[in-house]
Design a protein around this motif. Structure first.
Motif: not given
Length: 317
Positions: A180-189, A264-273, A298-303
């Motif tokens: 994985x790229x660094x962002x993908x691995x951070x997102x996985x974790x 997906x950005x809207x989805x993560x924003x919703x779950x964040x709040x 962190x939201x970008x990394x999960x995506x």
């Protein structure tokens, strides 16, 4: 078989068929239930006015989903819920957002008969196929009998069961073929960690717990869809919907049973709040009563991680 998903430390496109297969267009005998189901999935005569097929909403070029919140059935009538992808359904114990079907055979026939979708009584669908020289021949070839409700459901289910995706970057990573790229691995974790809580609901090899959750989109209005409650009539199920699998999620927008979130950005924003997103949220799952507190990065990394779940056959160039 998919990569075995114990711990996370770790379809070919189909052209639409516009009505009957005519005598001068007949292919040779199909040899499998999957092949016959594939033809019928794209067959317009299974709708009342022969205007739409299963593939009209579950578009093979769009990972067997659609790009709009609500799809059009016969007479241009909109579906009541967002159309989910039918990829990776072979191992699911429930179907539809409310879980009203428990087998793919049950699921396959309901859109055909639904008045707002394909609008054709199953008895009429069976009669049409028996009167069609090509289809009647194919069913007799495979089943040694004429078309019935049971074998019609069987071939459609066989085709849907064949739509498993196992060739994503995640699968390559799980088999130690790529990194994985660094962002993908951070997102996985983050995805599997305690902060995001994604893994609480989206686990197993298809990233779903096959359960039902109220994520806060039910506000108790009279016309609001109460989900699983419509089937069980249990108060605890008010506003609950089936947890979707996340394979290919990056290309199956919009999201949620009502297609409310476009990205997906809207989805993560919703779950964040989620708390306070709607007035009078009812029966929301306890895990979502408090926002996740994810940073923008962190939201970008999960995506970035979620995008690794896209099968290579569906990656849009």
């Amino acid at each position: 078989m998919k990569s075995f998903f114990t711990i996370l430390v770790l379809c070919t496109g189909i052209a639409s068929v516009a009505g009957f297969i005519h005598e001068n267009e007949q292919p040779t005998n199909v040899t499998t239930k999957v092949a016959l189901g594939k033809l019928l999935f794209n067959e317009n005569i299974l709708s009342l006015d022969s205007s739409v097929s299963c593939a009209s909403c579950h578009n093979p070029t769009l990972a067997f989903a659609d790009t709009v919140a609500f799809s059009k059935g016969i007479n241009g009538t909109l579906t009541k819920r967002n159309v989910p992808s039918v990829l990776n359904m072979a191992n699911r114990p429930y179907f539809f957002y409310d879980g009203r079907a428990t087998t793919l055979q049950q699921q396959a026939l309901q859109p055909i008969a639904h008045k707002d979708e394909m609008g054709l009584p199953i008895a009429e669908a069976v009669n049409r196929l028996n009167q069609n020289s090509f289809y009647s021949k194919q069913f007799y070839h495979l089943y040694k009998q004429k078309v019935t409700e049971k074998n019609l459901a069987d071939v459609l289910a066989a085709f849907e069961k064949s739509l498993e995706t196992t060739n994503s970057k995640f699968d390559d990573w799980a088999n130690n073929k790529v990194r994985f790229t660094a962002a993908e691995e951070r997102g996985r974790q983050l995805f599997t960690g305690n902060k995001s809580k994604c893994f609480e609901c989206h686990f197993t090899e298809d990233f779903t717990d096959d359960g039902f959750k109220n994520i806060g989109l039910f506000n108790g209005l009279q016309l609001n869809d109460s989900g699983r409650y419509n089937i069980t009539k249990k108060k605890a199920d008010i506003g609950k919907f089936k947890t979707p699998g996340l394979r290919n999620v990056a290309i199956t927008a919009p999201y949620m049973h009502n297609g409310q979130f476009k990205t997906l950005e809207e989805v993560l924003a919703y779950y964040n709040q989620p708390n306070g997103f709607f007035a009078h949220q009812q029966n929301i799952d306890p895990i979502l009563k408090k926002g996740l507190g994810l940073t923008v990065q962190e939201q970008k990394d999960i995506i970035a991680f979620l995008k690794t779940l896209t099968d290579k056959a569906y990656i849009r160039k």
